[in-house]
Each structure stands twice: as structure tokens, then as C-alpha cells.
Scaffold this active site. Structure first.
Site, PDB file in Angstrom:
ATOM      1  N   THR A  11       0.806  -1.218   0.000  1.00 12.29           N
ATOM      2  CA  THR A  11       0.000   0.000   0.000  1.00 12.29           C
ATOM      3  C   THR A  11       0.842   1.272   0.000  1.00 12.29           C
ATOM      4  O   THR A  11       0.299   2.365  -0.056  1.00 12.29           O
ATOM      5  CB  THR A  11      -0.942   0.019   1.217  1.00 12.29           C
ATOM      6  N   CYS A  12       2.147   1.142   0.038  1.00 13.70           N
ATOM      7  CA  CYS A  12       3.045   2.296   0.087  1.00 13.70           C
ATOM      8  C   CYS A  12       3.177   2.916  -1.307  1.00 13.70           C
ATOM      9  O   CYS A  12       3.653   2.276  -2.242  1.00 13.70           O
ATOM     10  CB  CYS A  12       4.416   1.864   0.608  1.00 13.70           C
ATOM     11  N   ASP A  13       2.757   4.176  -1.447  1.00 13.94           N
ATOM     12  CA  ASP A  13       2.830   4.853  -2.740  1.00 13.94           C
ATOM     13  C   ASP A  13       4.263   4.997  -3.234  1.00 13.94           C
ATOM     14  O   ASP A  13       4.521   4.882  -4.435  1.00 13.94           O
ATOM     15  CB  ASP A  13       2.170   6.229  -2.664  1.00 13.94           C
TER      16      ASP A  13
END
Length: 111
Positions: A11-13
């Protein structure tokens, strides 16, 4: 090009941007989700040995929510209790480790 392992969370951009850019530059990228496939003690030791306290993302909401006692503890204790405090991504090549996705790291892989 190069075979790379990117450590982070899906989920880390920043991880997503790094993977997309690395693949676009022709690198063979393997992603390792540190939640689903936690790092071993020796891997944490290697990362902490390379980056020290810089490995802890002090700008994260998780870090801001820590108790004063936990904030005062060392990086090893903080990351053992909360692995997602790790600044992301950590990129591993055969030769070395890179931390984050700043212009210096990008230059090492994209130019």
C-alpha cells in the site's frame, strides 16, 4: 539490467512509484511485502547495520502514535515491535542496499 529486491508494503505509494520506475528502466524487480513475509533477525541486523536510525520513518503516523518510551528506544526495538516503521523502500542489489526513493537513489538506477 539488474535483478533487484524491493522491501516494503504493497500500500506504500513510494514503493509503487519505485517499482514502476525500476521496471520501466528494464530492471528485474522482486517485491517483498514485509508484513506478509517478515524480515528475519539477520536481515534486520543487516539493514540496521547499514542505515542505523535512518531506517525508522519518524514522519509516519505510526511513529507519531508511539509511546514516549518506545520513541526513546533504539531502532532495533522500534522495528521489532512495528516493522512498518521501516522507511520505504529498501532496495537490494547484489552489491549493496539503498534506502528510500530520493533523487540520489533514482540516479543510481534510472540513468
Amino acid at each position: 539490467m539488474t535483478t533487484l529486491t524491493v522491501y516494503g508494503i504493497p500500500t506504500c505509494d513510494t514503493c509503487k512509484k519505485a517499482i514502476k520506475a525500476l521496471e520501466g528502466a528494464g530492471h528485474d524487480v522482486t517485491f517483498r511485502d514485509i508484513r506478509a513475509d517478515p524480515l528475519s533477525a539477520s536481515e534486520w541486523d543487516r539493514f540496521i547495520g547499514q542505515f542505523g536510525d535512518r531506517l525508522v520513518n519518524r514522519a509516519s503516523t505510526t511513529y507519531r502514535g508511539l509511546s514516549d518510551w518506545m520513541k526513546a528506544s533504539d531502532a532495533e526495538e522500534q522495528l521489532a515491535a512495528h516493522p512498518t516503521l521501516m522507511k520505504r523502500p529498501v532496495i537490494e542489489t547484489e552489491e549493496r542496499l539503498y534506502l528510500g526513493w530520493d533523487s540520489g537513489v533514482q540516479a543510481a538506477f534510472l540513468e
